[in-house]
Design a protein around this motif. Structure first.
Motif, short mmCIF file in Angstrom:
data_model
loop_
_atom_site.label_atom_id
_atom_site.label_comp_id
_atom_site.label_asym_id
_atom_site.label_seq_id
_atom_site.Cartn_x
_atom_site.Cartn_y
_atom_site.Cartn_z
N CYS A 107 0.57 -1.30 0.12
CA CYS A 107 -0.17 0.00 0.49
C CYS A 107 0.39 1.23 0.11
O CYS A 107 0.23 2.38 -0.46
CB CYS A 107 -0.82 -0.19 1.61
SG CYS A 107 -0.15 0.12 2.33
N CYS A 139 -4.65 -0.29 4.45
CA CYS A 139 -3.56 -0.70 4.83
C CYS A 139 -4.05 -2.02 5.21
O CYS A 139 -4.64 -1.92 6.31
CB CYS A 139 -3.17 0.09 5.15
SG CYS A 139 -1.47 -0.70 6.08
N CYS A 141 -2.40 -4.26 6.54
CA CYS A 141 -1.20 -4.99 7.97
C CYS A 141 -0.57 -3.67 8.70
O CYS A 141 -0.48 -4.29 10.50
CB CYS A 141 -0.24 -5.52 7.46
SG CYS A 141 0.24 -5.68 5.88
S1 FES Z 1 -1.50 -3.34 3.26
FE1 FES Z 1 -0.03 -0.88 3.80
S2 FES Z 1 1.49 -2.69 4.48
FE2 FES Z 1 0.44 -4.23 3.98
#
Ligand code: FES
Ligand SMILES: Cc1cc2nc3c(=O)[nH]c(=O)nc-3n(C[C@H](O)[C@H](O)[C@H](O)COP(=O)(O)OP(=O)(O)OC[C@H]3O[C@@H](n4cnc5c(N)ncnc54)[C@H](O)[C@@H]3O)c2cc1C
Ligand code: FES
Lengths: 163, 289
Positions: A107, A139, A141
């Motif tokens: 992202c 995002c 994660c």
């Molecule tokens: S989707 Fe944002 S760091 Fe993985």
């Protein structure tokens, strides 16, 4: 029978005039990645919802999956590849690293381009303004708090640099 | 992506000719935030995009205190909500333009595209309806005007004939002591399709409402005018009771469906609540004028 056409497109990409071959059915996302090898532009959803493919087109933030490559004839495009200079990373890139505002990173180019557009328009945003502006970037994660911190740290650096 | 060609029109006549030569499978390309995704997902058969963003009438915005506001059909939303006259005179339009998609959508998406896509939940359409919006349409048989409140006929369908497209949208200058407002309900703060949206434009004399127009989105197959809510209010004094009566009329008029975004019961309730809210906001705007 539906057909598409080969097109020769000339535009300014990251400050450099480029002429390239594309297909009239290519999205800007496909052209940047496949024809110009700018793999920093990411495909997440391919339907306008995630912001991973965000680039700056003629000064405005757009999702490149929702733009046709043919549309950029004569235009100016900035991608994440155009942020750093030979002297080093842009303040936003440096702050994303220092604040650990990324994990898998898919992202990140979208967040960087979106934040670049924000700070160009509003060099001293409130946290709410940053969140509102970045609502089109997803995002899955990192979590958004670190991203907001990184944007605010970069904004501060950029304001001091300007002084 | 399905195979398709791209053509850039630089005048209205050229766009009309391209659409005519392209036939039924040619489509206007404005901001592309609906139609590129639809082409990619093959929800529509499209073999020609006619890009209208290089036609000056389609890309300019003009305001005049007598004549009102004219917005080119493909002017991107950020220019509309950022415009000082729109903010001051047409806050309903400003509010809708400000929350359609996120920033990357607003850099490209347009009123002509929101209307042309004719979604029952389209956010700008109720605002354009209560503001007496009129679309200037060009086509193979010349120019004509179509009122926005008579534009949509079914989900994704409109009164536009093959080869026709919207050049611009016109909104009259509101009468003195008029106000307008728009609201929507979504489960998060932005980036979602309306469960219900509502718009109101009204004129007051002291405490009495002398004219009112209401519109609701996502409660029927097309965005809907709500004359019963106007009747409940016009000629009456503004009180909690008359405002509640207009809300109740909206709830009656709404004929929503159950889907993943909301239920019939919730949507009817929202029609009531949102109509009462837009009345209060429009009155506040009218008094500030
Ligand atoms: S989707 Fe944002 S760091 Fe993985
Ligand atoms: C992530 C995301 C979020 C979104 N959020 C919202 C939202 O909150 N609210 C909302 O209402 N919509 C939303 N949308 C839908 C879309 O952005 C809007 O409908 C937008 O206004 C479409 O405008 P456009 O210029 O991009 O249209 P386009 O995609 O270019 O065109 C849409 C349709 O209208 C036709 N058309 C375009 N211009 C004209 C014209 N001048 N005359 C005749 N026909 C024309 C096209 O041929 C096509 O069929 C969202 C879309 C995405 C991808
Ligand atoms: S890939 Fe373009 S918005 Fe998700």
């Amino acid at each position: 029978m539906a057909t598409s056409e080969r097109l020769v497109i000339t535009s300014t990409i990251n400050g450099e005039e480029r002429t390239f071959l594309a297909d009239s059915r290519d999205s800007l996302l496909e052209a940047l990645r496949e024809r110009l090898n700018l793999k920093g532009v990411k495909e997440g959803c391919n339907n306008g919802n995630c912001g991973a493919c965000a680039v700056i087109l003629d000064g405005r933030l757009v999702n490149s999956c929702c733009v046709m490559a043919a549309e950029i004839e004569g235009s100016t495009v900035r991608t994440v590849e155009g942020l750093a200079t030979p002297e080093g990373l842009a303040p936003l890139q440096q702050c994303f690293l220092e604040e650990a505002a990324l994990q898998c990173g898919i992202c990140t180019p979208g967040f960087l381009m979106s934040s670049t557009a924000l700070l160009a328009e509003n060099p001293a945003p409130t946290d709410d303004e940053v969140r509102f502006w970045l609502a089109g970037n997803l995002c899955r994660c990192t979590g958004y708090d670190k991203i907001i911190l990184a944007v605010q740290a970069a904004a501060e650096q950029m304001r001091t640099l300007k002084k | 992506m399905q195979a398709l060609r791209y053509a850039r029109a630089t005048s209205i006549d050229e766009a009309v000719r391209m659409l005519r030569e392209g036939g039924e499978t040619s489509r206007i390309l404005a901001g592309g935030t609906d139609v590129i995704v639809q082409a990619r997902e093959r929800r529509r058969v499209i073999d020609l995009f006619v890009d209208i963003k290089h036609i000056s009438d389609v890309m300019t915005m003009e305001y005049d205190a007598q004549r009102g506001l004219t917005v080119g059909a493909a002017v991107p939303l950020y220019q509309i909500y950022g415009d000082a006259n729109v903010q001051r005179v047409y806050p309903a339009l400003r509010a809708a333009a400000h929350v359609i998609g996120g920033k990357a959508i607003q850099g490209r998406a347009s009123l002509g595209g929101n209307l042309g896509n004719a979604s029952p939940a389209a956010d700008s359409i109720p605002a354009m309806m209560v503001l007496d919006g009129v679309a200037q349409v060009a086509g193979p048989n010349g120019r004509r005007e179509v009122r926005v409140d008579a534009f949509c006929t079914a989900p994704g369908r409109s009164v536009l004939q093959p080869g026709e497209f919207i050049v611009s949208l016109h909104f009259a200058q509101p009468a003195a002591h008029s106000g307008n407002a728009w609201e929507r309900f979504i489960p998060r703060n932005e980036m979602d399709i309306a469960v219900v949206n509502a718009a109101c434009a009204l004129t007051i004399e002291g405490d009495v409402v002398t004219a009112a127009r209401f519109s609701l989105g996502a409660v029927a197959a097309t965005p809907l005018m709500v004359p019963l809510a106007a009747e409940a209010l016009v000629g009456r004094r503004l009180t909690d009771e008359t405002i509640a009566a207009a809300g109740a009329a909206a709830k009656e008029t709404a004929t929503p469906i159950d889907d993943m975004r909301g239920t019939v019961k919730q949507r009817k309730h929202l029609a009531d609540v949102l109509v009462q809210r837009v009345i209060r906001a429009a009155v506040e705007h009218a008094r500030a004028n």
